[in-house]
Design an enzyme around this catalytic site. Sequence first.
Site, mmCIF file in Angstrom:
data_model
loop_
_atom_site.group_PDB
_atom_site.id
_atom_site.type_symbol
_atom_site.label_atom_id
_atom_site.label_comp_id
_atom_site.label_asym_id
_atom_site.label_seq_id
_atom_site.Cartn_x
_atom_site.Cartn_y
_atom_site.Cartn_z
ATOM 1 N N ASP A 37 7.898 1.827 -4.831
ATOM 2 C CA ASP A 37 7.413 2.830 -3.884
ATOM 3 C C ASP A 37 6.939 4.046 -4.662
ATOM 4 O O ASP A 37 7.305 4.227 -5.845
ATOM 5 C CB ASP A 37 8.547 3.248 -2.927
ATOM 6 C CG ASP A 37 8.040 3.699 -1.562
ATOM 7 O OD1 ASP A 37 7.136 4.546 -1.517
ATOM 8 O OD2 ASP A 37 8.563 3.213 -0.545
ATOM 9 N N ASP A 60 2.315 2.807 -7.465
ATOM 10 C CA ASP A 60 1.132 3.115 -6.664
ATOM 11 C C ASP A 60 0.395 1.793 -6.504
ATOM 12 O O ASP A 60 -0.138 1.243 -7.475
ATOM 13 C CB ASP A 60 0.262 4.133 -7.399
ATOM 14 C CG ASP A 60 -1.065 4.401 -6.716
ATOM 15 O OD1 ASP A 60 -1.398 3.722 -5.714
ATOM 16 O OD2 ASP A 60 -1.824 5.266 -7.201
ATOM 17 N N VAL A 61 0.370 1.255 -5.294
ATOM 18 C CA VAL A 61 -0.160 -0.094 -5.101
ATOM 19 C C VAL A 61 -1.650 -0.194 -5.388
ATOM 20 O O VAL A 61 -2.179 -1.311 -5.506
ATOM 21 C CB VAL A 61 0.138 -0.620 -3.677
ATOM 22 C CG1 VAL A 61 1.630 -0.771 -3.466
ATOM 23 C CG2 VAL A 61 -0.511 0.242 -2.607
ATOM 24 N N ASN A 87 4.459 -4.599 1.652
ATOM 25 C CA ASN A 87 4.797 -3.825 2.850
ATOM 26 C C ASN A 87 4.190 -2.431 2.854
ATOM 27 O O ASN A 87 4.007 -1.847 3.926
ATOM 28 C CB ASN A 87 6.319 -3.727 2.976
ATOM 29 C CG ASN A 87 6.754 -2.716 4.010
ATOM 30 O OD1 ASN A 87 6.595 -2.919 5.204
ATOM 31 N ND2 ASN A 87 7.297 -1.592 3.545
ATOM 32 N N TYR A 152 -7.508 1.718 10.130
ATOM 33 C CA TYR A 152 -6.262 0.953 10.021
ATOM 34 C C TYR A 152 -6.484 -0.485 10.496
ATOM 35 O O TYR A 152 -6.057 -1.445 9.846
ATOM 36 C CB TYR A 152 -5.195 1.644 10.866
ATOM 37 C CG TYR A 152 -3.806 1.059 10.768
ATOM 38 C CD1 TYR A 152 -3.039 1.236 9.626
ATOM 39 C CD2 TYR A 152 -3.254 0.347 11.835
ATOM 40 C CE1 TYR A 152 -1.750 0.708 9.542
ATOM 41 C CE2 TYR A 152 -1.977 -0.181 11.763
ATOM 42 C CZ TYR A 152 -1.229 0.010 10.610
ATOM 43 O OH TYR A 152 0.037 -0.520 10.534
ATOM 44 N N LYS A 156 -5.996 -4.000 8.320
ATOM 45 C CA LYS A 156 -4.997 -4.997 8.697
ATOM 46 C C LYS A 156 -5.622 -6.337 9.063
ATOM 47 O O LYS A 156 -5.025 -7.391 8.821
ATOM 48 C CB LYS A 156 -4.121 -4.456 9.833
ATOM 49 C CG LYS A 156 -3.245 -3.272 9.419
ATOM 50 C CD LYS A 156 -2.313 -3.623 8.265
ATOM 51 C CE LYS A 156 -1.329 -2.508 7.974
ATOM 52 N NZ LYS A 156 -0.382 -2.864 6.886
ATOM 53 N N THR A 187 10.014 3.881 12.779
ATOM 54 C CA THR A 187 10.003 4.192 11.346
ATOM 55 C C THR A 187 9.468 5.606 11.155
ATOM 56 O O THR A 187 8.936 6.206 12.094
ATOM 57 C CB THR A 187 9.085 3.223 10.573
ATOM 58 O OG1 THR A 187 7.717 3.486 10.944
ATOM 59 C CG2 THR A 187 9.425 1.765 10.850
ATOM 60 N N THR A 190 5.970 6.107 12.517
ATOM 61 C CA THR A 190 5.734 6.218 13.964
ATOM 62 C C THR A 190 6.414 7.429 14.585
ATOM 63 O O THR A 190 6.404 7.570 15.809
ATOM 64 C CB THR A 190 6.206 4.939 14.687
ATOM 65 O OG1 THR A 190 7.616 4.773 14.484
ATOM 66 C CG2 THR A 190 5.461 3.717 14.181
#
Length: 246
Positions: A37, A60-61, A87, A152, A156, A187, A190
């Site tokens: 993360d 950092d993805v 994730n 978004y 996805k 989470t 949200t």
Amino acid sequence: MKRLSGESALVTGGARGIGEAIVRTFVDEGARVMIADVLEGEGEVLRQTLGEAARFRRLDVTSGADWSTAVTETEQAFGPVSVLVNNAGIVEFGSMEETDPQVFRRVVDVNLYGPWLGMRATVPSMRRAGSGVILNVSSTAGLMGYANLGVYVASKWGLRGLTKTAALELAASGIRVCSIHPGPITTPMTEGMDASIAADQPIPRFGTPDEVAAMALFLAADATYSTGSEFVIDGGATTGSMVLAL
């Protein structure tokens, strides 16, 4: 015997929310987990609560170099990676006309390019392990459209398609690839959302991270005849509209 005994897992966005729940569930079921993360403080605190079964690595993805280091460190600590959970994700609200192009690129970089980099970096390790499971956390936004969430949604849907392609390409190596499609989940992402958005679902509430983690555990440990498949956990939100009483 615990369901993930002997497995070496890497979970992105693992410091909080759905990722944290997956990390805790996997450790409880015998896996050794690399928490990955950008949230270093929260990631380290989580690692300390889990003892020797977990490590933390800042990731950092969107960085190929970060991915290479994360996979190497996971192998050094726990052996070849056998489970990858992509994730990590971000969300931005706004209409197509209002959204800045740089915002579009950032969301797609994290939500789609990041998992692609992750699979690319991790697959050689899975081949060394002899098999593997990749779980890509998409969304109900990867199954349908949402107004003012176009960026978004695009990311996805892309991840959903990438999952299917990866499943086809990697099956011969004994690597399964599935996507998870959560609906509204409680989470940090949200926070502030109106709870009423779930009121018309067949199950009229937000889901919990633990419920998503239970799905991830099933896919990693038990769903041995599933690949390229979509697993929806949304309280029935995508089932359809309720019929009005006449």
